[in-house]
Design an enzyme around this catalytic site. Structure first.
Site, PDB file in Angstrom:
ATOM      1  N   GLU A  12       0.806  -1.218   0.000  1.00 31.75           N
ATOM      2  CA  GLU A  12       0.000   0.000   0.000  1.00 31.75           C
ATOM      3  C   GLU A  12       0.840   1.268   0.000  1.00 31.75           C
ATOM      4  O   GLU A  12       0.458   2.275  -0.599  1.00 31.75           O
ATOM      5  CB  GLU A  12      -0.953  -0.007   1.192  1.00 31.75           C
ATOM      6  N   PHE A  32      -5.951  -0.357   5.229  1.00 35.32           N
ATOM      7  CA  PHE A  32      -4.617  -0.354   4.640  1.00 35.32           C
ATOM      8  C   PHE A  32      -4.268   1.016   4.056  1.00 35.32           C
ATOM      9  O   PHE A  32      -3.122   1.457   4.128  1.00 35.32           O
ATOM     10  CB  PHE A  32      -4.513  -1.429   3.556  1.00 35.32           C
ATOM     11  N   ARG A  90     -18.800  -1.683  -1.825  1.00 35.05           N
ATOM     12  CA  ARG A  90     -18.461  -2.540  -2.967  1.00 35.05           C
ATOM     13  C   ARG A  90     -19.577  -3.549  -3.223  1.00 35.05           C
ATOM     14  O   ARG A  90     -20.461  -3.759  -2.395  1.00 35.05           O
ATOM     15  CB  ARG A  90     -17.158  -3.271  -2.681  1.00 35.05           C
TER      16      ARG A  90
END
Length: 333
Positions: A77, A102, A185
């Protein structure tokens, strides 16, 4: 003050992976990915970048349409954010996706120094915000808004549903400067089309009015607030819902104006820790404006949360429909 009611665990079909959509609720599949494809057609400078999570942030849809404009950075990341900053300095507009934990906890310094200090056009789109996964503290981004709000010049968005996610992507494609957007999502609830809603960056929107309670909310909790309003209407309790999709810059004028109205309980509802999120931002704005309504805060506690099934966790931490409605009835006396 954050009050919750402990609820009995409920039987569920999955202990870990769940949608935030209720059974039978209307949904739209992968609104972020499809919206980014549309913006990519308009703007060839848009690129999609991820840290091994394209399929799990819906970026794979963009990658399939524009493979030459998709960069898979692997499980790194920090590298993702540093590379996104470099791409932006070369004139591209990266949409960088990963999980919110993250993006914020692991890559914070790279966002702060490489992207924000340079005021670069990087859009960080972060899935699993707040309590939207049952995997426990390693994946529950309960402090992401606090971290991103603290970065100078960072625009911070928390859209409610699929419609607003699409509208936010379009707005960010025309925005100058760095931005952080919470991302739902998969099959995302579709709600705001019933309210003729149009996202405007930096603007709070009153979705429904009511004389007894004002709920000020963002993201998932605006969906909850609208459900609560429908439930309490059966008891002749009128609930107004003010949706705040832009956490920073905050629409202080609209919030203060709504809170000045006499006689209403004001409830700030957020899918985030009680520390550093929408509640504290609004509390400071009201204090500075010398507006002091009867105020309550629905938010996640300042501790590491449990793992488990989402319906059980939402009950346990006070952000479910039933517990939120019960608490508001109690606060009204």
């Amino acid at each position: 003050m954050n009050q919750t009611v402990q609820a009995k665990p409920r039987l569920t079909t999955s202990a870990m992976i769940a949608s935030i959509a209720s059974e039978g609720q209307r949904t739209d599949a992968a609104p972020f990915g499809h919206a980014l494809v549309e913006e990519g057609l308009r703007n060839p400078r848009i690129v999609g970048m991820t840290a091994d999570l394209a399929k799990y942030t819906d970026l794979h849809i963009f990658a399939r349409e524009y493979p030459e404009r998709f960069l898979q950075m692997g499980m790194a990341e920090q590298l993702l954010m540093a590379a996104a900053g470099g791409m932006a300095k070369e004139g591209f507009m990266p949409f960088a996706t990963t999980y919110a934990v993250f993006a914020t906890r692991r890559a914070y310094d790279f966002i702060h120094q490489v992207i924000a200090e340079e005021n670069l056009n990087v859009r960080i789109c972060a899935a699993l915000p707040g309590l939207t996964t049952g995997y426990g503290p390693s994946h529950q981004a309960t402090e992401d808004l606090a971290m991103m709000r603290a970065i100078p010049g960072m625009t911070v968005l928390d859209p409610c549903d699929a419609l607003e996610t699409r509208q936010c992507v379009a707005a960010l494609a025309r925005h100058e400067g760095p931005a952080y957007m919470r991302l739902a999502r998969g099959r995302v609830p579709l709600i705001l089309d019933e309210y003729d809603y149009q996202f405007e960056l930096g603007k709070a929107k009153l979705l429904r009015d009511g004389k007894d309670v004002l709920v000020i909310s963002s993201g998932l909790m605006t969906m909850r607030a609208l459900e609560v309003a429908d439930q309490l209407a059966k008891d002749k309790i009128e609930v107004a819902v003010l949706h705040v999709a832009t956490i920073k810059p905050l629409d202080v004028d609209t919030i203060v104006a709504e809170c000045r109205r006499d006689g209403r309980l004001v409830v700030i509802a957020e899918n985030h820790s009680v520390v550093g999120g929408l509640g504290e931002a609004i509390g400071l704005a009201l204090l500075q404006a010398r507006v002091l309504p009867q105020l309550r805060h629905v938010a996640l506690p300042d501790r590491f949360l449990d793992a488990g099934a989402l319906p059980t966790l939402h009950d346990r931490y006070g952000i479910s429909l039933d517990v939120m409605a019960r608490n508001i009835r109690t606060w009204l006396g």
